[in-house]
Design a protein around this motif. Sequence first.
Motif, PDB file in Angstrom:
ATOM      1  N   GLU A 157      16.322  57.630 -43.645  1.00  0.00           N
ATOM      2  CA  GLU A 157      17.421  58.609 -44.114  1.00  0.00           C
ATOM      3  C   GLU A 157      17.711  58.163 -45.769  1.00  0.00           C
ATOM      4  O   GLU A 157      18.151  58.912 -46.221  1.00  0.00           O
ATOM      5  CB  GLU A 157      18.493  58.346 -43.294  1.00  0.00           C
ATOM      6  N   SER A 158      17.420  57.098 -46.112  1.00  0.00           N
ATOM      7  CA  SER A 158      17.885  56.901 -47.390  1.00  0.00           C
ATOM      8  C   SER A 158      16.706  57.011 -48.648  1.00  0.00           C
ATOM      9  O   SER A 158      16.784  57.091 -49.753  1.00  0.00           O
ATOM     10  CB  SER A 158      18.078  55.197 -47.583  1.00  0.00           C
ATOM     11  N   GLY A 159      15.477  57.441 -47.951  1.00  0.00           N
ATOM     12  CA  GLY A 159      14.313  57.913 -48.805  1.00  0.00           C
ATOM     13  C   GLY A 159      13.177  57.197 -48.803  1.00  0.00           C
ATOM     14  O   GLY A 159      12.134  57.552 -49.332  1.00  0.00           O
ATOM     15  N   ALA A 160      13.374  55.768 -48.403  1.00  0.00           N
ATOM     16  CA  ALA A 160      12.065  55.150 -48.444  1.00  0.00           C
ATOM     17  C   ALA A 160      11.191  55.212 -47.226  1.00  0.00           C
ATOM     18  O   ALA A 160      11.656  56.014 -46.269  1.00  0.00           O
ATOM     19  CB  ALA A 160      12.761  53.730 -48.249  1.00  0.00           C
ATOM     20  N   VAL A 161      10.001  54.979 -47.535  1.00  0.00           N
ATOM     21  CA  VAL A 161       8.944  55.062 -46.454  1.00  0.00           C
ATOM     22  C   VAL A 161       8.321  54.064 -46.280  1.00  0.00           C
ATOM     23  O   VAL A 161       7.854  53.031 -47.206  1.00  0.00           O
ATOM     24  CB  VAL A 161       7.798  56.178 -47.319  1.00  0.00           C
TER      25      VAL A 161
END
Lengths: 189, 319
Positions: A157-161
């Motif tokens: 959800e924060s953008g990290a993969v």
Amino acid sequence: MATYSTNEFKRGLKVMLDGDPASIVENEFVKPGKGQAFSRVKLRNLKTGRVIERTFKSGESIEAADVLDTEMQYLYNDGEHWHFMNTETFEQVGADETAVGDAKQWLKEQDVCTVTLWNGVPISVLPPNHVTLKVVETDPGIRGDTATGGTKPARLESGAVVQVPLFIDIGDVLKVDTRTGQYISRAKE
Amino acid sequence: MGWRPAATLGSLRERARVLSRIRAFFEARGVWEVETPILSVAGTTDAHIDSFTTRYQGPGAAGGLPLYLHTSPEFPMKRLLAAGSGPIFQMAKVFRQGEMGRLHNPEFTLLEWYRPGFGIAELMDEVEALVRSFLNYAPARRVSYAQAFEEVLGLDPHRADAAQLGACAKACGLGPVPDLGGDRDAWLNLLFSHRVESTLEGLTFVHDYPASQAALARVREGDPPVAERFELYVEGVELANGFHELSDAGEQRFRFATEREQRRAGGQEDVAADERLLQALENGLPDCSGVALGVDRLVMRTLRLDSVADVIGFPIDRA
């Protein structure tokens, strides 16, 4: 203006170097039996993260940097700045993209981060070592596959993969180590 | 915990063995052990060495007698030599203000010995024999200061001026360096300690120093004149410093005055010249060479450790 002499140099001391705040990483006293004493110093530029080497004459002084590491709660991003609050004084600061750097992919509202302030302005942000984040995008989970050891990418959800085990599904909540970017476990809701 | 020694007891036992083997080495060679005062009314005028000071008060000195803690036992040992002692050695704690780091502790153990009739070549042989009885190294390389300097930096240290040395220091990958102005020796020290020392592999003797860095060594006339001084490096770490000892009282007096002038110019505390040493030289110092060797560093290298704090029971932060 506060200054530090080479006699006060030690790891972690915050000083001004070429107009930027820097932190001493290593300090070696160099003194031939017959001859001048020097301090050979490694410093990390706190804005760029780059490590630089410098030599000072023993007894020389350099300007202190007003740098403070503060625990602050992440509030929200307004598209330009990431806003943090000191939970004791309720003081708020906005950090720009340069200051937030790689931390931004881990930021979740209400998480407590270490914000480095220079003259009151954020220059870097360190996320918590462990964060708990929800999966928003990944291939469908393979039910029951907890043993094969295969992995697949999952967007949080924060953008990290991050690479996760095959059984993970969208909506799962994961515990991740931000220092290595590695999946640790599934978190209980 | 603050009360515990910094070094392990194992290291301290090894240290004790090194000390007793050093004594055996000299006993076998007919060099006898002497003790000289730690407290002295005379200090060193060397602008790069600062002394601790203290005060005796009591019978014989009702008004108080200011005293220096010695930074090396050199001067009283030379007085013994002038009195006819023959070859002598001493292992003593010495004290230097402002020196603390991985390779420094403000009080440390110095082994110092003097050999009447030896030149620096013979003394280097003896230093090498002692050191190689502890450290398993191939025979030492011997290289002149000029050659060591030129090999790394491509400049002649005897002839380059301060501006050339400064330009070299700024261009040799050290990053920004302090401005040392027109002080040639300061630039030489910066370049040698930061760039040359780390390239000295195994055991290396560097000899024939610039005459301006003679300290207490004789200067051999020539083009250029060089100081009959040597340093021993172990893997780039300075271990010993030796001289063909200056015995000319007039020249010694002149060097004391020059060093005092340097201290004055640098805003340092003045230190009076050691008149008793000068009297001894006037009386006649036998032709001799002498050397001082850092025992803590020798033990450190013998045990393959990285810091003198690993071989000192209680370094200054636990003293």
